[in-house]
Design an enzyme around this catalytic site. Structure first.
Site, short mmCIF file in Angstrom:
data_model
loop_
_atom_site.label_atom_id
_atom_site.label_comp_id
_atom_site.label_asym_id
_atom_site.label_seq_id
_atom_site.Cartn_x
_atom_site.Cartn_y
_atom_site.Cartn_z
N CYS A 7 2.65 7.81 37.55
CA CYS A 7 3.50 7.72 38.75
C CYS A 7 4.22 9.07 38.92
O CYS A 7 3.55 10.09 39.04
CB CYS A 7 4.48 6.55 38.66
N ARG B 170 7.26 3.68 36.52
CA ARG B 170 6.54 2.69 37.33
C ARG B 170 5.17 2.40 36.73
O ARG B 170 4.69 1.26 36.77
CB ARG B 170 6.39 3.20 38.78
#
Lengths: 150, 287
Positions: free
Chosen positions: B245, B250
């Site tokens: 990410c 994430r």
């Protein structure tokens, strides 16, 4: 003529913050979040209009401004995400420190305010949302300032 | 059969329900760990007995861009009263985004007896369950951790380059705007910036939050997840996978989904992610 400054109440709050350690600062912010009140019904009713929603704020924050007779503005906020505690604290701080300040003072506030209050370790997503709240407030102030000049 | 067990996950034991957590609040062998994006959430109210692990101050090395080393992890475990045998249950805000990040870092030290509370804070709060402000204090333990083992679940840039050369599958879990290069970073966040926008060539764009149900933060069923990752995006569970990410948080959520819920054989999280790749000289980029 002296240069415009940020609102005095905000300066005082930042001075107070500068003496706090991280845990004290967090407690202080939670106290603000506890004080937060959503926009009163005489200003706005749910569902709040999309044009008042702060872009990229994950806490679903909304901002309104009401013009005061003396040329200043009173700002109102809503935070619809129950977990948006940082957003609530930030809105409460802004309400307490910049509502009724002059428009020039409101426009002098730098985005660094978010870091000064929440620290550099704040995540980008969270910081982006808080900056968006400030930007929304300043958009109202800028619009009112232009109207005053015209 | 519980709801979680009926969802068809490869490793359902890695999730526990809010009911399970409520029933184990006084279980001395269970340590509940809250990990959030918003630093104010835990002190403003948390599950009784839960400790906080902060991604910035607890999990990251404070000097180098890296995670804590063995000694730091042992100290973190010790002060939170966690033993090598403790069942650690993570939960947090934003669909357990940061909880799965903490979970992933714990796996670098092999604390395999780890679980995630399905739905995280959102579900717990929606169910009207109690939150307290009292911060618990636990007797220090003597936790002995192995040296950090990055290779099985963490990818570095050389690994990504090698993976790319071999045609390995990549998952970019950022937003479509970040993937396309339309959006780099905020000017006020230079520490999370990149000089170039776009994505690593061949990476599929599957935003991380698609794996969660927005109404309560729980994970989607295996069938729903397969529809996204396999049928729609064409990923193959038997092929090596690298997820990334912007800074690796994430993508740890997607790593968790692919590894534990869908049973992908070999998934690594490239935590250098776009803040490294988008600043590297002469690496391939697509827009």
């Amino acid at each position: 003529m002296s240069e415009p400054q940020i609102p005095q109440a905000l300066t005082e709050l930042l001075e107070e913050f500068s003496f706090l350690d991280r845990n004290e600062r967090i407690d202080f912010l939670i106290e603000y979040a506890d004080q937060f009140e959503n926009v009163p019904e005489n200003i706005a009713l749910r569902p709040y209009p999309e044009e008042r929603r702060v872009k990229r704020c994950e806490s679903q924050a909304y901002v309104w401004a009401e013009d005061n007779d003396n040329g200043t503005q009173k700002y109102y906020f809503a935070v619809e995400n129950p977990q948006g505690i940082s957003a609530k604290s930030f809105c409460a701080i802004l309400d307490n420190t910049i509502s009724d300040a002059t428009l020039e003072e409101v426009l002098q506030i730098s985005g660094d305010l978010v870091f000064d209050i929440y620290g550099r370790e704040i995540s980008m997503g969270k910081g982006e949302g808080l900056l968006g709240i400030l930007t929304s407030v300043q958009a109202f102030a800028r619009q009112a300032s232009k109207q005053h000049q015209s | 059969m519980t709801d979680i067990a009926s969802r068809g996950y490869s490793n359902p034991d890695v999730l526990v329900s809010t009911d399970w957590v409520a029933e184990h609040l006084d279980d001395a062998n269970v340590r509940i760990v809250e990990s959030n994006e918003d630093q104010l959430l835990y002190p403003a109210g948390h599950i009784a007995g839960a400790v906080q692990v902060d991604w910035a101050t607890d999990l990251n090395d404070q000097l180098r861009r890296d995670y804590l080393q063995r000694e730091g992890f042992e100290e973190l475990m010790s002060r939170n009263g966690i033993t090598r045998d403790s069942t650690v249950v993570f939960y947090g805000d934003r669909n357990n985004w940061w909880a799965t990040y903490a979970y992933w870092v714990f796996q670098l030290f092999g604390h395999s007896n780890s679980k995630v509370m399905d739905g995280g804070r959102q579900k717990w709060e929606q169910e009207g369950r109690d939150l307290v402000r009292e911060v618990p204090s636990y007797e220090k333990t003597s936790y002995v951790a192995p040296d950090r083992s990055d290779a099985p679940i963490r990818a570095f840039r050389e690994d990504v380059l090698g993976h790319l050369a071999e045609g390995g599958q990549l998952v970019d879990v950022r937003s479509p705007q970040e993937y396309s290069g339309e959006r780099l970073h905020m000017p006020d966040f230079p520490n999370e910036g990149a000089l170039r926008g776009g994505h690593i060539p061949t990476a599929r764009n599957i935003p991380w939050a698609r794996a969660a149900n927005p109404e309560d933060g729980t994970f989607k069923t295996a069938t729903e997840l397969k529809d996204i990752y396999l049928n729609e995006q064409g990923l193959t569970p038997d092929d090596d996978t690298i997820a990334y990410c912007r800074i690796g948080e994430r993508s740890s959520h997607t790593w968790f989904v692919l590894t534990h819920l869908l049973g992908f054989k070999n998934v690594r999280n490239y935590d250098g992610s776009w803040t490294e790749w988008g600043n590297l000289v002469n690496v391939p980029i697509e827009k």
